[in-house]
Design a protein around this motif. Structure first.
Motif, PDB file in Angstrom:
ATOM      1  N   LEU A  16       0.932  -1.070  -0.070  1.00 52.35           N
ATOM      2  CA  LEU A  16       0.083  -0.006   0.011  1.00 52.35           C
ATOM      3  C   LEU A  16       1.092   1.122  -0.039  1.00 52.35           C
ATOM      4  O   LEU A  16       1.859   1.335   0.984  1.00 52.35           O
ATOM      5  CB  LEU A  16      -0.884   0.100   1.144  1.00 52.35           C
ATOM      6  CG  LEU A  16      -1.787   1.280   1.503  1.00 52.35           C
ATOM      7  CD1 LEU A  16      -2.719   1.384   0.491  1.00 52.35           C
ATOM      8  CD2 LEU A  16      -2.323   1.227   2.806  1.00 52.35           C
ATOM      9  N   LYS A  17       0.711   2.130  -0.825  1.00 53.80           N
ATOM     10  CA  LYS A  17       1.691   3.295  -1.119  1.00 53.80           C
ATOM     11  C   LYS A  17       0.504   4.256  -1.142  1.00 53.80           C
ATOM     12  O   LYS A  17      -0.437   4.578  -1.410  1.00 53.80           O
ATOM     13  CB  LYS A  17       2.570   3.251  -2.247  1.00 53.80           C
ATOM     14  CG  LYS A  17       2.033   3.673  -3.518  1.00 53.80           C
ATOM     15  CD  LYS A  17       3.158   3.324  -4.329  1.00 53.80           C
ATOM     16  CE  LYS A  17       2.492   3.656  -6.000  1.00 53.80           C
ATOM     17  NZ  LYS A  17       3.900   3.921  -6.636  1.00 53.80           N
ATOM     18  N   GLY A  18       1.126   5.693  -0.580  1.00 54.97           N
ATOM     19  CA  GLY A  18       0.248   6.923  -0.524  1.00 54.97           C
ATOM     20  C   GLY A  18       1.360   8.054  -0.269  1.00 54.97           C
ATOM     21  O   GLY A  18       2.540   8.035   0.136  1.00 54.97           O
ATOM     22  N   ARG A  19       0.349   9.166   0.130  1.00 55.09           N
ATOM     23  CA  ARG A  19       1.007  10.378   0.392  1.00 55.09           C
ATOM     24  C   ARG A  19       0.194  11.224   1.547  1.00 55.09           C
ATOM     25  O   ARG A  19      -0.999  11.289   1.404  1.00 55.09           O
ATOM     26  CB  ARG A  19       1.409  11.369  -0.619  1.00 55.09           C
ATOM     27  CG  ARG A  19       2.221  12.560  -0.549  1.00 55.09           C
ATOM     28  CD  ARG A  19       2.559  13.228  -1.600  1.00 55.09           C
ATOM     29  NE  ARG A  19       3.348  14.094  -1.407  1.00 55.09           N
ATOM     30  CZ  ARG A  19       3.515  15.562  -1.798  1.00 55.09           C
ATOM     31  NH1 ARG A  19       2.715  15.904  -2.650  1.00 55.09           N
ATOM     32  NH2 ARG A  19       4.092  16.444  -1.432  1.00 55.09           N
ATOM     33  N   VAL A  20       0.701  11.535   2.512  1.00 57.30           N
ATOM     34  CA  VAL A  20       0.164  12.591   3.492  1.00 57.30           C
ATOM     35  C   VAL A  20       0.391  13.773   3.533  1.00 57.30           C
ATOM     36  O   VAL A  20       1.700  14.300   3.398  1.00 57.30           O
ATOM     37  CB  VAL A  20       0.414  11.884   5.041  1.00 57.30           C
ATOM     38  CG1 VAL A  20      -0.478  12.659   6.160  1.00 57.30           C
ATOM     39  CG2 VAL A  20       0.011  10.515   5.365  1.00 57.30           C
ATOM     40  N   VAL A  29       3.368  15.787   5.230  1.00 59.54           N
ATOM     41  CA  VAL A  29       3.392  15.464   6.557  1.00 59.54           C
ATOM     42  C   VAL A  29       4.757  14.567   6.703  1.00 59.54           C
ATOM     43  O   VAL A  29       4.459  13.391   6.428  1.00 59.54           O
ATOM     44  CB  VAL A  29       2.163  15.023   7.248  1.00 59.54           C
ATOM     45  CG1 VAL A  29       2.307  14.892   8.839  1.00 59.54           C
ATOM     46  CG2 VAL A  29       1.164  15.961   7.043  1.00 59.54           C
ATOM     47  N   VAL A  30       5.733  15.027   7.434  1.00 60.24           N
ATOM     48  CA  VAL A  30       7.115  14.028   7.683  1.00 60.24           C
ATOM     49  C   VAL A  30       6.676  13.363   8.944  1.00 60.24           C
ATOM     50  O   VAL A  30       6.376  13.879   9.815  1.00 60.24           O
ATOM     51  CB  VAL A  30       8.004  15.090   7.677  1.00 60.24           C
ATOM     52  CG1 VAL A  30       9.289  14.155   7.651  1.00 60.24           C
ATOM     53  CG2 VAL A  30       8.426  15.874   6.423  1.00 60.24           C
ATOM     54  N   GLU A  31       7.039  12.043   8.835  1.00 59.14           N
ATOM     55  CA  GLU A  31       7.199  11.365  10.067  1.00 59.14           C
ATOM     56  C   GLU A  31       5.814  10.791  10.368  1.00 59.14           C
ATOM     57  O   GLU A  31       5.759  10.747  11.720  1.00 59.14           O
ATOM     58  CB  GLU A  31       8.131  11.691  11.005  1.00 59.14           C
ATOM     59  CG  GLU A  31       9.466  11.951  10.479  1.00 59.14           C
ATOM     60  CD  GLU A  31      10.487  12.213  11.783  1.00 59.14           C
ATOM     61  OE1 GLU A  31       9.959  12.249  12.747  1.00 59.14           O
ATOM     62  OE2 GLU A  31      11.903  12.043  11.231  1.00 59.14           O
ATOM     63  N   ALA A  32       4.520  10.799   9.776  1.00 60.75           N
ATOM     64  CA  ALA A  32       3.446  10.500   9.950  1.00 60.75           C
ATOM     65  C   ALA A  32       3.416   8.980  10.280  1.00 60.75           C
ATOM     66  O   ALA A  32       4.035   8.283   9.179  1.00 60.75           O
ATOM     67  CB  ALA A  32       2.411  10.944   8.975  1.00 60.75           C
ATOM     68  N   LYS A  33       2.705   8.422  11.099  1.00 57.07           N
ATOM     69  CA  LYS A  33       2.793   6.861  11.299  1.00 57.07           C
ATOM     70  C   LYS A  33       1.420   6.469  10.389  1.00 57.07           C
ATOM     71  O   LYS A  33       0.376   6.914  10.924  1.00 57.07           O
ATOM     72  CB  LYS A  33       2.695   6.452  12.614  1.00 57.07           C
ATOM     73  CG  LYS A  33       2.780   5.055  12.848  1.00 57.07           C
ATOM     74  CD  LYS A  33       2.962   4.807  14.222  1.00 57.07           C
ATOM     75  CE  LYS A  33       3.098   3.211  14.768  1.00 57.07           C
ATOM     76  NZ  LYS A  33       3.278   2.952  16.033  1.00 57.07           N
ATOM     77  N   MET A  44       6.314   4.757   8.516  1.00 56.26           N
ATOM     78  CA  MET A  44       6.497   6.342   8.667  1.00 56.26           C
ATOM     79  C   MET A  44       6.555   6.934   7.419  1.00 56.26           C
ATOM     80  O   MET A  44       6.992   6.341   6.370  1.00 56.26           O
ATOM     81  CB  MET A  44       7.668   6.890   9.675  1.00 56.26           C
ATOM     82  CG  MET A  44       7.524   6.033  10.950  1.00 56.26           C
ATOM     83  SD  MET A  44       6.073   6.699  11.863  1.00 56.26           S
ATOM     84  CE  MET A  44       7.067   8.409  12.484  1.00 56.26           C
ATOM     85  N   THR A  45       6.026   8.163   7.242  1.00 57.12           N
ATOM     86  CA  THR A  45       6.178   9.003   6.019  1.00 57.12           C
ATOM     87  C   THR A  45       7.682   9.381   5.886  1.00 57.12           C
ATOM     88  O   THR A  45       8.321   9.680   6.912  1.00 57.12           O
ATOM     89  CB  THR A  45       5.110   9.985   6.084  1.00 57.12           C
ATOM     90  OG1 THR A  45       5.444  10.881   7.011  1.00 57.12           O
ATOM     91  CG2 THR A  45       3.568   9.486   5.620  1.00 57.12           C
ATOM     92  N   ASN A  46       8.132   9.729   4.567  1.00 58.89           N
ATOM     93  CA  ASN A  46       9.278  10.239   4.339  1.00 58.89           C
ATOM     94  C   ASN A  46       9.478  11.624   4.307  1.00 58.89           C
ATOM     95  O   ASN A  46       8.227  12.296   4.632  1.00 58.89           O
ATOM     96  CB  ASN A  46       9.879   9.723   3.231  1.00 58.89           C
ATOM     97  CG  ASN A  46       9.311   9.796   1.863  1.00 58.89           C
ATOM     98  OD1 ASN A  46       8.394  10.834   1.889  1.00 58.89           O
ATOM     99  ND2 ASN A  46       9.688   9.114   0.765  1.00 58.89           N
ATOM    100  N   ALA A  47      10.411  12.218   3.839  1.00 57.37           N
ATOM    101  CA  ALA A  47      10.483  13.797   3.823  1.00 57.37           C
ATOM    102  C   ALA A  47       9.584  14.408   2.593  1.00 57.37           C
ATOM    103  O   ALA A  47       9.043  15.414   2.673  1.00 57.37           O
ATOM    104  CB  ALA A  47      11.849  14.169   3.368  1.00 57.37           C
ATOM    105  N   SER A  48       9.112  13.713   1.868  1.00 62.85           N
ATOM    106  CA  SER A  48       7.882  13.960   0.919  1.00 62.85           C
ATOM    107  C   SER A  48       6.597  13.540   1.153  1.00 62.85           C
ATOM    108  O   SER A  48       5.439  13.865   0.525  1.00 62.85           O
ATOM    109  CB  SER A  48       8.174  13.358  -0.471  1.00 62.85           C
ATOM    110  OG  SER A  48       9.598  13.719  -0.888  1.00 62.85           O
ATOM    111  N   ILE A  63      -7.217   1.892   8.023  1.00 58.18           N
ATOM    112  CA  ILE A  63      -6.008   2.730   7.828  1.00 58.18           C
ATOM    113  C   ILE A  63      -6.097   3.595   8.592  1.00 58.18           C
ATOM    114  O   ILE A  63      -6.914   4.356   8.663  1.00 58.18           O
ATOM    115  CB  ILE A  63      -5.752   2.932   6.299  1.00 58.18           C
ATOM    116  CG1 ILE A  63      -5.781   1.589   5.436  1.00 58.18           C
ATOM    117  CG2 ILE A  63      -4.260   3.551   6.360  1.00 58.18           C
ATOM    118  CD1 ILE A  63      -5.855   2.109   3.986  1.00 58.18           C
ATOM    119  N   VAL A  64      -5.255   3.533   9.745  1.00 55.19           N
ATOM    120  CA  VAL A  64      -5.089   4.898  10.663  1.00 55.19           C
ATOM    121  C   VAL A  64      -3.755   5.650  10.335  1.00 55.19           C
ATOM    122  O   VAL A  64      -2.835   5.322  10.246  1.00 55.19           O
ATOM    123  CB  VAL A  64      -5.040   4.201  12.021  1.00 55.19           C
ATOM    124  CG1 VAL A  64      -5.069   5.407  13.045  1.00 55.19           C
ATOM    125  CG2 VAL A  64      -6.207   3.551  12.214  1.00 55.19           C
TER     126      VAL A  64
END
Length: 64
Positions: A16-20, A29-33, A44-48, A63-64
């Protein structure tokens, strides 16, 4: 306040991939769990604001 923008992509039903992004600023949003609750798998999300979550089976998850 932020929004989880998920581009659901199935690669052999194992990822599963996506972007926050922040809803107000549209910045990532960086480092969202990101967690599959019943599988106890998270990442965790990356710098992008992007994430990739790998799992072993196809699941119907919250999905949380």
């Amino acid at each position: 306040m932020f929004v989880l923008a998920i581009g659901l992509s199935a690669f052999a039903q194992t990822s599963l991939k996506g972007r926050v992004i922040d809803d107000a600023t549209k910045n990532p949003v960086v480092e969202a769990k990101i967690t599959l609750v019943n599988q106890k798998i998270s990442t965790m999300t990356n710098a992008s604001g992007e994430f990739l979550l790998l799992y072993l089976e196809a699941v119907d998850e919250e999905i949380v």
